[in-house]
Design an enzyme around this catalytic site. Structure first.
Site, mmCIF file in Angstrom:
data_model
loop_
_atom_site.group_PDB
_atom_site.id
_atom_site.type_symbol
_atom_site.label_atom_id
_atom_site.label_comp_id
_atom_site.label_asym_id
_atom_site.label_seq_id
_atom_site.Cartn_x
_atom_site.Cartn_y
_atom_site.Cartn_z
ATOM 1 N N GLN A 96 61.248 -0.177 -60.837
ATOM 2 C CA GLN A 96 60.167 -0.528 -59.923
ATOM 3 C C GLN A 96 60.257 -1.972 -59.456
ATOM 4 O O GLN A 96 61.076 -2.754 -59.941
ATOM 5 C CB GLN A 96 58.821 -0.294 -60.614
ATOM 6 C CG GLN A 96 58.708 -1.016 -61.948
ATOM 7 C CD GLN A 96 57.416 -0.661 -62.686
ATOM 8 O OE1 GLN A 96 56.535 -1.486 -62.815
ATOM 9 N NE2 GLN A 96 57.309 0.559 -63.162
ATOM 10 N N HIS A 98 57.442 -5.174 -57.678
ATOM 11 C CA HIS A 98 56.096 -5.547 -57.229
ATOM 12 C C HIS A 98 56.213 -6.531 -56.064
ATOM 13 O O HIS A 98 57.094 -7.390 -56.061
ATOM 14 C CB HIS A 98 55.303 -6.211 -58.352
ATOM 15 C CG HIS A 98 55.301 -5.436 -59.624
ATOM 16 N ND1 HIS A 98 54.730 -4.199 -59.741
ATOM 17 C CD2 HIS A 98 55.829 -5.728 -60.833
ATOM 18 C CE1 HIS A 98 54.897 -3.764 -60.976
ATOM 19 N NE2 HIS A 98 55.557 -4.672 -61.670
ATOM 20 N N GLU A 115 55.295 -11.334 -63.265
ATOM 21 C CA GLU A 115 54.939 -11.000 -64.645
ATOM 22 C C GLU A 115 55.983 -11.557 -65.600
ATOM 23 O O GLU A 115 57.089 -11.913 -65.180
ATOM 24 C CB GLU A 115 54.836 -9.478 -64.822
ATOM 25 C CG GLU A 115 56.131 -8.718 -64.542
ATOM 26 C CD GLU A 115 55.913 -7.203 -64.421
ATOM 27 O OE1 GLU A 115 54.856 -6.781 -63.916
ATOM 28 O OE2 GLU A 115 56.806 -6.465 -64.824
ATOM 29 N N HIS A 173 62.991 -4.139 -61.703
ATOM 30 C CA HIS A 173 62.912 -4.155 -63.167
ATOM 31 C C HIS A 173 62.492 -2.808 -63.741
ATOM 32 O O HIS A 173 61.885 -1.993 -63.040
ATOM 33 C CB HIS A 173 61.946 -5.241 -63.647
ATOM 34 C CG HIS A 173 60.534 -5.041 -63.180
ATOM 35 N ND1 HIS A 173 60.114 -5.434 -61.943
ATOM 36 C CD2 HIS A 173 59.456 -4.491 -63.775
ATOM 37 C CE1 HIS A 173 58.842 -5.145 -61.790
ATOM 38 N NE2 HIS A 173 58.402 -4.561 -62.886
ATOM 39 N N ARG A 193 57.493 2.298 -56.960
ATOM 40 C CA ARG A 193 58.433 3.017 -57.815
ATOM 41 C C ARG A 193 59.668 3.371 -56.988
ATOM 42 O O ARG A 193 59.559 3.936 -55.907
ATOM 43 C CB ARG A 193 57.737 4.277 -58.334
ATOM 44 C CG ARG A 193 58.248 4.771 -59.638
ATOM 45 C CD ARG A 193 57.456 5.987 -60.120
ATOM 46 N NE ARG A 193 56.187 5.648 -60.715
ATOM 47 C CZ ARG A 193 55.031 6.256 -60.408
ATOM 48 N NH1 ARG A 193 54.983 7.208 -59.508
ATOM 49 N NH2 ARG A 193 53.924 5.900 -61.004
HETATM 50 ZN ZN ZN Z 1 56.346 -4.448 -63.531
#
Ligand code: ZN
Length: 318
Positions: A96, A98, A115, A173, A193
């Site tokens: 996926q 972001h 993240e 990632h 995704r």
């Molecule tokens: Zn993630």
């Protein structure tokens, strides 16, 4: 003034395991405990407080009524900036990506997601996906998803306890099976995704992919390694800077006897206990903490101590 102990919110995604129940002692009616949301003001799973005068209220409503709890740095953000999770991957998560803030605010009306992952435990041969193994074009990106050879282009990394990965928005990632980690991220639930190993969801259908959006936001260059920092001693604790960016500053904090902290008005703190037992004292209140407990320290709390033999993750905004 007191320190708020939080009730986690659990998610039973298909890839989750049972370590959060078996090893952390969390109670939930869900079968799988894939994620525990340990610091969350996100509408998809808000923490409530389980101690003191605010008991039963959501962290969101408490902060809205007491904006000084955020501190100067926290108040700069339009929405609560951080979401912290424990993640137990019994199986591989989807590959996926972001979006960053600019794209996510424009298209999804929420923050983007940068993240970081702090590996807490893993199987001996566990690995994860972190970026591409070489630069690829967006045409090749699409073609390899379509002809099912996408995994040949990804950078697989073997992991061990204590490793840290900084996943800037736009970085491809995936958490691999057999990994238990703490994730500190921007307060966002937007995920595109790309590849789901051909699996089906709880309803028997393949989970939705978001290829067009993913191609728009994914950084097609190979991922850069993130620098490892040295441990240092401070105020009774052994600390290591895990990650520092405009959204969060994260330390591992190990204490053998007693450590002092100061919530000096600049930022709230979150302390998430990973191992051991601790007793937190702030003014005339005392809070017993054990593995898996998460506390929100209001930014204007002043000095407090945590005694005991424990390991933790400490997060603030700088
Ligand atoms: Zn993630």
């Amino acid at each position: 003034m007191y320190i708020l102990k939080l009730n986690p919110v659990f998610k039973d995604y298909i890839w989750g395991g049972t370590k959060l129940r078996d090893e952390y002692g969390f109670k939930s009616d869900l079968d799988k405990l894939a994620e525990g949301w340990m610091l969350s003001c996100h509408k998809d799973g808000e923490n409530t407080v389980c101690n003191g005068e605010f008991s039963g209220k959501t962290l969101t409503e408490i902060i809205n009524a007491n904006p000084d709890f955020l501190g100067e740095n926290g108040k700069k953000f339009e929405y609560f900036p951080i979401l912290i999770k424990l993640i137990d991957a019994k199986n591989d998560l989807s590959v996926q990506v972001h979006p960053d803030n600019e794209y996510a605010m424009r298209v999804e009306n929420e923050y983007g997601k940068t993240e970081c992952w702090y590996i807490l435990d893993c199987d001996e041969d566990a690995e994860l996906i972190y970026g591409f193994n070489r630069e690829i074009s967006s045409d090749e990106f699409r073609k390899r998803i379509a002809d099912n050879t996408f995994l040949e282009t990804v950078n697989k990394v073997k992991v061990k306890k204590g490793d840290l990965f900084f996943i800037e928005a736009g970085t491809l990632h995936a958490i691999g099976k057999g990994i238990l980690l703490a994730e500190i991220q921007q307060n966002s639930n937007t995920t595109y995704r790309i590849y789901d190993y051909g699996r089906v969801g709880a309803d028997g259908k393949p989970r939705e992919l978001h290829i067009d959006k993913a191609v728009e936001v994914t950084d097609l260059c190979p991922a850069k390694p993130y620098p490892v920092t040295e441990a240092f001693e401070e105020n009774g604790a052994v600390k290591r800077l895990l990650s520092k960016c405009e959204y969060f500053t994260v330390y591992s904090v190990d204490v053998a006897e007693k450590a002092c902290f100061n919530a000096d008005g600049t930022s709230f703190h979150n302390v998430l206990i990973l191992e051991g037992n601790a007793e937190l004292v702030c003014g005339d209140t005392t809070l017993s903490l054990k593995k898996g407990d998460s506390v929100f320290v209001p930014a204007n709390c002043g000095e407090y101590t945590i005694a005991g033999s424990f390991k933790s993750v400490f997060t603030r905004i700088d």
